[in-house]
Write an enzyme that holds these catalytic residues in place. Structure first.
Site, mmCIF file in Angstrom:
data_model
loop_
_atom_site.group_PDB
_atom_site.id
_atom_site.type_symbol
_atom_site.label_atom_id
_atom_site.label_comp_id
_atom_site.label_asym_id
_atom_site.label_seq_id
_atom_site.Cartn_x
_atom_site.Cartn_y
_atom_site.Cartn_z
ATOM 1 N N HIS A 57 201.371 -50.475 126.563
ATOM 2 C CA HIS A 57 201.955 -51.779 126.893
ATOM 3 C C HIS A 57 202.149 -51.804 128.411
ATOM 4 O O HIS A 57 202.447 -50.756 129.003
ATOM 5 C CB HIS A 57 203.362 -51.966 126.332
ATOM 6 C CG HIS A 57 203.509 -51.910 124.854
ATOM 7 N ND1 HIS A 57 203.599 -50.740 124.155
ATOM 8 C CD2 HIS A 57 203.648 -52.897 123.938
ATOM 9 C CE1 HIS A 57 203.784 -51.010 122.857
ATOM 10 N NE2 HIS A 57 203.799 -52.310 122.698
ATOM 11 N N ASP A 98 205.218 -49.965 129.448
ATOM 12 C CA ASP A 98 205.250 -48.498 129.320
ATOM 13 C C ASP A 98 204.830 -47.812 130.607
ATOM 14 O O ASP A 98 205.256 -46.701 130.885
ATOM 15 C CB ASP A 98 204.238 -47.985 128.273
ATOM 16 C CG ASP A 98 204.397 -48.609 126.922
ATOM 17 O OD1 ASP A 98 205.524 -48.996 126.578
ATOM 18 O OD2 ASP A 98 203.380 -48.715 126.210
HETATM 19 C C1 XUL Z 1 205.861 -51.905 116.521
HETATM 20 C C2 XUL Z 1 204.474 -51.544 116.805
HETATM 21 C C3 XUL Z 1 204.058 -51.691 118.201
HETATM 22 C C4 XUL Z 1 202.667 -52.198 118.356
HETATM 23 C C5 XUL Z 1 202.280 -52.520 119.776
HETATM 24 O O1 XUL Z 1 206.258 -51.701 115.209
HETATM 25 O O2 XUL Z 1 203.750 -51.111 115.942
HETATM 26 O O3 XUL Z 1 204.211 -50.452 118.816
HETATM 27 O O4 XUL Z 1 201.740 -51.295 117.858
HETATM 28 O O5 XUL Z 1 203.135 -53.426 120.356
#
Ligand code: XUL
Ligand code: CO
Length: 429
Positions: free
Chosen positions: A95, A98
Site C-alpha cells: 500500500h 506502508d
Molecule cells: C484486509 C486486507 C487488505 C488487502 C489490501 O483485510 O486483506 O490487506 O489485501 O488492502
C-alpha cells in the site's frame, strides 16, 4: 542476512529450506515458480508492530522506532528487499502508506511515495523481485472513517481520487501486474446514517474513473476488487464474489475489474475459499489470491499464514484447471502471531507456507492428471451433452416444448457420492 532459502527435498527438517517448493520443477507445463507466483507483502511483515486491541507492539523492529520518517522508510525498504531475496519470491505488494510516510498535504504524501518509488526502481533493477500489485490505503487515516469513495463528504472522495491516482501511477511505473482496491471502509456501521443507493453509485463512479484513467496511461493489468463482508465496517459493499459480480454488472465494469480473493475473507462471508474461487471463474472474474487463513474458532480476520494443504489443493485444482494464473499470484496477506518475535519467525512462516502451497499444487496436479475429481464430475452432468439437452441451454427450446418432453419421462435419482469423493481427495493430500 544469510543465504536464500532453497529446495533441499522432503528429507530435510530445516525450517529455513524448502521441502516441496522446487521452483524449477515443471508443474502442468510451467515452472513451479511461475505457477505459484508468490508475493511477499509489505504491510503485515514490515509495518504491523504486533499490536492487538488489548495491547501494543511486541515486535519492536528497529525501523519502527521514532526518527526521520523518510530515513525510516529507507531502512524498512532495505530490510524488505532483503527478505524478498531470502525467500527468493518473484513478487512483492504494498500500500502507499506502508512504504512512505504521509506528508503535511496530499502533495507531500505523493512526493514521499514517489521518492520511495525511485528507491524501489533502483533496488528492483538489481533484484529478482517484481511488483505483483500496488494499492492505496484508503482506510487507516481518520479522514476515511466514513469511507473513501462512499464518504458522504465529496471532499473526501476527491482526496481519495488524488491518493488512488498517485498509487496507480507508481504501480504503473514499477510495472505492477495488477492494481488492487480493498474497500475496508466502503460500507457502514449503522443504516441510520447511511444512504446505501447513493453510496453504491459513488463507488461505481469512483471505479469507473479509475478504469478510464488506467486506459489513459496504458496500464495493462486488471483492477482487482478484494471482497470482504465486514471488519472494519459492520457491512462492506464488496461482501463476496457474488455481490461484487452484481455490482460490477450494474456499473458495467466486468471487462476491466476482476477479483483478488482471500481465504479469511471467504470464511467471514460464510463461504469456503474454493467456493469463492469457483464462483469467480464461473463469473469470469478470477484475478489473484491473497493466501492466508482464518482461525476456525475466531470470527475475525486473523490473517494467519496458510498451512492447510487440503484446502489449498482444492483451490489450486481450480486454478490449474483453468490454465493457471495469468496476471495474478499468491500474495502473502498473512501475519505472524504477535508472540512470534524472533526475526527468524518471519522467514520460517513464509517458507512453511510456501511449502504447504507447493505441496497443494503438486497434489492438485496429480488429481487433474488422474481425472480424480474431473471424471466423476463430467459423468454427473453427462446427460447435458446430449444434443436435445444442449439445445435447451442454447435457448432453442421453449418451456412448453421441454414440458411436453418432461411428461414422457420418469427420472431416477442417482447418488451424489460425497463420501466416495471425500475419500478420493484424501488419497491425494
Ligand atoms: C484486509 C486486507 C487488505 C488487502 C489490501 O483485510 O486483506 O490487506 O489485501 O488492502
Ligand atoms: Co487481503
Amino acid at each position: 542476512m544469510g543465504e536464500a532459502a532453497r529446495f533441499v527435498g522432503e528429507g530435510s527438517t530445516d525450517p529455513l529450506q524448502f521441502r516441496f517448493y522446487d521452483k524449477d520443477r515443471t508443474v502442468m507445463g510451467r515452472r513451479m515458480e511461475d505457477q505459484l507466483r508468490f508475493a511477499a507483502c509489505y504491510w503485515h511483515s514490515f509495518t504491523w508492530p504486533g499490536g492487538d486491541p488489548f495491547g501494543g507492539e511486541t515486535f519492536l523492529r528497529p525501523w519502527m522506532a521514532a526518527g526521520d520518517p523518510m530515513a525510516r522508510a529507507r531502512e524498512k525498504a532495505d530490510v524488505a528487499f532483503d527478505l524478498f531475496r531470502l525467500l527468493d519470491v518473484p513478487f512483492f505488494t504494498f500500500h502507499d502508506a506502508d512504504v512512505a510516510p504521509e506528508g503535511e498535504t496530499l502533495q507531500g504524501s505523493i512526493d514521499n511515495l514517489n521518492a520511495v518509488a525511485d528507491l524501489f526502481e533502483e533496488k528492483m533493477a538489481s533484484a529478482k523481485v517484481r511488483l505483483l500489485w500496488g494499492t492505496a490505503n484508503l482506510f487507516s487515516n481518520r479522514r476515511y472513517m466514513a469511507g473513501a469513495a462512499t464518504n458522504p463528504d465529496p471532499d473526501v472522495f476527491a482526496y481519495a481520487c488524488g491518493q488512488v491516482k498517485a498509487a496507480l501511477d507508481v504501480t504503473h511505473r514499477l510495472k505492477g501486474e495488477n492494481y488492487v482496491c480493498w474497500g475496508g471502509r466502503e460500507g457502514y456501521e449503522t443504516l441510520l446514517n447511511t444512504d446505501m443507493g447513493r453510496e453504491l453509485d459513488q463507488l461505481g463512479r469512483f471505479l469507473s474513473m479509475l478504469v478510464e484513467y488506467k486506459h489513459k496511461i496504458g496500464f495493462q493489468g486488471p483492477i482487482l476488487i478484494e471482497p470482504k463482508p465486514k471488519e472494519p465496517s459492520k457491512h462492506q459493499y464488496d461482501f463476496d464474489t457474488a455481490t461484487v459480480f452484481g455490482f460490477l454488472q450494474k456499473y458495467d465494469l466486468t471487462a476491466d475489474v476482476k477479483l483478488n480473493l482471500e481465504q479469511n475473507h471467504a470464511i467471514l462471508a460464510g463461504h469456503s475459499f474454493d467456493h469463492e474461487v469457483k464462483l469467480a471463474y464461473a463469473s469470469d472474474l478470477f484475478g489473484s489470491l491473497d493466501i492466508n487463513r482464518g482461525d476456525d474458532l475466531l470470527g475475525w480476520d486473523t490473517d494467519q499464514f496458510a498451512m492447510d494443504v487440503k484446502e489449498m489443493t482444492l483451490v489450486f485444482h481450480e486454478v490449474l484447471k483453468h490454465g493457471g494464473m495469468t496476471t495474478g499470484g499468491l500474495n502473502f496477506d498473512a501475519k505472524i502471531r504477535r508472540q512470534s518475535i524472533d526475526p527468524q519467525d518471519l522467514v520460517i512462516a513464509h517458507v512453511a507456507s510456501m511449502d504447504a502451497c507447493a505441496r497443494a499444487l503438486l497434489a492438485a496436479e496429480r488429481m487433474l492428471t488422474d481425472g480424480a475429481l474431473e471424471t466423476p464430475l463430467a459423468a454427473r452432468y453427462a446427460g447435458w451433452d446430449a444434443a436435445e439437452n444442449r439445445a435447451i441451454l442454447a435457448g432453442e427450446r421453449t418451456l412448453e416444448a421441454v414440458a411436453s418432453r418432461g411428461l414422457t419421462l420418469q427420472p431416477q435419482p442417482r447418488s451424489g457420492r460425497q463420501e466416495y469423493l471425500e475419500g478420493v481427495l484424501n488419497r491425494y493430500v
